[in-house]
Design a protein around this motif. Sequence first.
Motif, mmCIF file in Angstrom:
data_model
loop_
_atom_site.group_PDB
_atom_site.id
_atom_site.type_symbol
_atom_site.label_atom_id
_atom_site.label_comp_id
_atom_site.label_asym_id
_atom_site.label_seq_id
_atom_site.Cartn_x
_atom_site.Cartn_y
_atom_site.Cartn_z
ATOM 1 N N ASN A 109 5.679 12.480 -4.909
ATOM 2 C CA ASN A 109 5.061 13.603 -4.213
ATOM 3 C C ASN A 109 3.840 13.133 -3.426
ATOM 4 O O ASN A 109 2.894 12.624 -4.010
ATOM 5 N N ALA A 110 3.887 13.272 -2.088
ATOM 6 C CA ALA A 110 2.801 12.875 -1.184
ATOM 7 C C ALA A 110 2.446 11.391 -1.297
ATOM 8 O O ALA A 110 1.292 11.013 -1.191
ATOM 9 N N GLN A 111 3.461 10.542 -1.511
ATOM 10 C CA GLN A 111 3.259 9.092 -1.564
ATOM 11 C C GLN A 111 4.323 8.414 -0.701
ATOM 12 O O GLN A 111 5.517 8.556 -0.973
ATOM 13 N N TYR A 112 3.857 7.675 0.319
ATOM 14 C CA TYR A 112 4.750 7.079 1.303
ATOM 15 C C TYR A 112 4.501 5.587 1.458
ATOM 16 O O TYR A 112 3.367 5.122 1.366
ATOM 17 N N ASN A 140 0.838 -1.195 0.000
ATOM 18 C CA ASN A 140 0.000 0.000 0.000
ATOM 19 C C ASN A 140 0.879 1.254 0.000
ATOM 20 O O ASN A 140 1.818 1.358 0.782
ATOM 21 N N VAL A 141 0.552 2.195 -0.865
ATOM 22 C CA VAL A 141 1.201 3.502 -0.898
ATOM 23 C C VAL A 141 0.200 4.467 -0.292
ATOM 24 O O VAL A 141 -0.956 4.526 -0.720
ATOM 25 N N ARG A 187 -2.483 4.193 -3.916
ATOM 26 C CA ARG A 187 -2.298 3.143 -4.917
ATOM 27 C C ARG A 187 -1.666 1.939 -4.231
ATOM 28 O O ARG A 187 -1.262 2.013 -3.080
ATOM 29 N N VAL A 188 -1.570 0.831 -4.959
ATOM 30 C CA VAL A 188 -0.945 -0.376 -4.444
ATOM 31 C C VAL A 188 0.159 -0.783 -5.425
ATOM 32 O O VAL A 188 -0.083 -0.889 -6.626
#
Length: 125
Positions: free
Chosen positions: A103-106, A56-57, A69-70
């Motif tokens: 950007n803004a995805q962890y 999982n992102v 997203r995955v």
Amino acid sequence: MATENTEQVVTQGAGAGAGAADGQTVEAEPEIEASDQSDQSARVRAYPVAPGVRLNVRSGPGTHYRIVRVLPEGATVPIYCQRPGDSVTGPYGTSTIWDCIANAQYVSDAYVRTGSDGYVAPRCS
């Protein structure tokens, strides 16, 4: 076997997501704010996600943030910067480090083979 792995939140513990260091180098300049602006144009390393994991992102550094997203099995992710967040237990231990992959995805560092129990990229600002 394709399985949907989700992060397990742990209230105690430290450590981190690491295994063997064999990241690849990729060129990229996303809209990420690193604590050292001179690092923006530096080469960014890419690291493999744990085998057999669909990861999982999330929109922020914790499991309470929404999933954006995955990642598929076999994914490799660039790490532009890292920040502390929720403690997660994964294939590479328990970690409070979250990797910013866009950007803004962890993603939790406990699922990324960085070869280190600590930070391998600049801290996110």
